[in-house]
Write a protein that holds these residues in place. Sequence first.
Motif, mmCIF file in Angstrom:
data_model
loop_
_atom_site.group_PDB
_atom_site.id
_atom_site.type_symbol
_atom_site.label_atom_id
_atom_site.label_comp_id
_atom_site.label_asym_id
_atom_site.label_seq_id
_atom_site.Cartn_x
_atom_site.Cartn_y
_atom_site.Cartn_z
ATOM 1 N N GLU A 1 10.838 -1.946 7.265
ATOM 2 C CA GLU A 1 9.886 -1.634 8.338
ATOM 3 C C GLU A 1 8.554 -1.205 7.738
ATOM 4 O OE1 GLU A 1 9.244 -2.203 11.997
ATOM 5 O OE2 GLU A 1 11.364 -2.085 11.530
ATOM 6 N N GLU A 2 8.622 -0.380 6.724
ATOM 7 C CA GLU A 2 7.395 0.052 6.059
ATOM 8 C C GLU A 2 6.649 -1.137 5.484
ATOM 9 O OE1 GLU A 2 5.691 2.983 5.544
ATOM 10 O OE2 GLU A 2 6.957 3.603 7.219
ATOM 11 N N SER A 3 7.402 -2.038 4.888
ATOM 12 C CA SER A 3 6.772 -3.240 4.320
ATOM 13 C C SER A 3 6.138 -4.070 5.413
ATOM 14 C CB SER A 3 7.821 -4.074 3.583
ATOM 15 O OG SER A 3 8.474 -3.290 2.627
ATOM 16 N N PHE A 4 6.829 -4.140 6.525
ATOM 17 C CA PHE A 4 6.320 -4.952 7.629
ATOM 18 C C PHE A 4 5.025 -4.377 8.171
ATOM 19 C CE2 PHE A 4 6.168 -6.438 12.027
ATOM 20 C CZ PHE A 4 6.374 -7.784 11.852
ATOM 21 N N LYS A 5 4.906 -3.058 8.119
ATOM 22 C CA LYS A 5 3.664 -2.444 8.580
ATOM 23 C C LYS A 5 2.508 -2.854 7.677
ATOM 24 C CE LYS A 5 5.707 1.646 10.705
ATOM 25 N NZ LYS A 5 5.985 3.084 10.524
ATOM 26 N N GLY B 1 0.798 -1.200 0.000
ATOM 27 C CA GLY B 1 0.000 0.000 0.000
ATOM 28 C C GLY B 1 0.830 1.248 0.000
ATOM 29 N N PHE B 2 1.905 1.203 0.783
ATOM 30 C CA PHE B 2 2.704 2.415 0.888
ATOM 31 C C PHE B 2 3.413 2.717 -0.408
ATOM 32 C CE2 PHE B 2 5.694 -0.876 1.772
ATOM 33 C CZ PHE B 2 6.892 -0.414 1.277
ATOM 34 N N LEU B 3 3.566 1.671 -1.221
ATOM 35 C CA LEU B 3 4.223 1.919 -2.498
ATOM 36 C C LEU B 3 3.319 2.697 -3.423
ATOM 37 C CD1 LEU B 3 5.996 -1.454 -3.192
ATOM 38 C CD2 LEU B 3 7.010 0.701 -2.496
ATOM 39 N N SER B 4 2.031 2.466 -3.260
ATOM 40 C CA SER B 4 1.115 3.136 -4.164
ATOM 41 C C SER B 4 1.117 4.631 -3.943
ATOM 42 C CB SER B 4 -0.295 2.593 -3.965
ATOM 43 O OG SER B 4 -0.741 2.892 -2.661
#
Length: 343
Positions: free
Chosen positions: A194-198, A15-18
Amino acid sequence: MELGLSLGDSSKPFGFLSKAREITTTTTTTSTNGLQGFCMALGINSSTSARGQQRTHSHDEDDDDDDISEEDEDDDDETTNGGPSLDPPVQLNLLPLSPVLADNASSEGGSPGTAARGFDVNRLPATAVGEEVTSSSFLMDFCMFGGGKKRDSEAAGNDAVEAERASSRASDEDENGLSRKKLRLSKEQSAYLEESFKEHTTLNPKQKVALAKQLNLRPRQVEVWFQNRRARTKLKQTEVDCEYLKRCCENLTEENRRLHKELQELRALKTTNPFYAQLPATTLTMCPSCERVATTSTAPPPSKPTDPTSKTTAPFPMSRPPSNTLFPFPPATPDHPHQPAAS
DNA sequence: CCTGGCCGCCTCATTACGTCA
DNA sequence: TATGACGTAATGAGGCGGCCA
């Protein structure tokens, strides 16, 4: 720093990648407001044949191919794990480097966005084309020593020393083969993981490979990082639970102490004031459905059959504020008659 | 349909390394 | 400079589920 990875079909896209801005230029580095973006097509394998047969990755996959023994095997596993796949090639969009990176890059005399700091994947194509790469861990090492935490605090004058250490270490690894035991991930790598882990605490093979590519790590490293991260999360949660239970225990102890004190006061009152002695004894009953506790009169049984409505649900006879766990039942409803627990 | 082998992934415990005070 | 504590990457064992012959 923002990195964007657009996958053809991810069952659970990041999601954060989007949220990341996309660089529209493909296959070449491009300058956007002085920063660099890089986008490349990454062919995720789709063969259904036996393990290790298929190699249809793009050129930078060669880095993994050069990995030794176990790691190499792991990469194969992860790219084939999903079985047949008709997904389109994965397009990897690397977004402009942060000013921090750019500054570091320029401080090293390289062009912005191309210097080796942390996971500078922009190095990869040139490296794969023009240089011989012994393993991805070499790249990692080089990047780590070229940047990372130390780089943030050290003067640029140490660059030569760091580079020498990196090359020295890399050559050692070349000689020993498996001498590498542990690598510290850079701040950027850790933050990105960390972002991915979230987003999700586990990775499917596609996400793992994509993350590994993006961070210039081996898929096994990403996998291990997530395993360790889950373990840390669990450990932390255990500590939180333990702390919570400890506080509960303390509260209950305090409540118990208070109740004992109140009992002593009631007994003293009973001996000094005969009026209270005539009051029926009071017991606590718990509603089995809502588990609320209320005071119930246990007066001597009446002569006629018990009338359910005669049961008192009054609060404590004394002017005692009920605690959180001791209070009268809420009004009974047809579907919740507040029957005392059968003992 | 059942079964055994294989594979991948997980948790858990542990080791080993890098960093810092 | 040496050392111990701490954080964490990496490893190995064992379990579990899916797939396949």
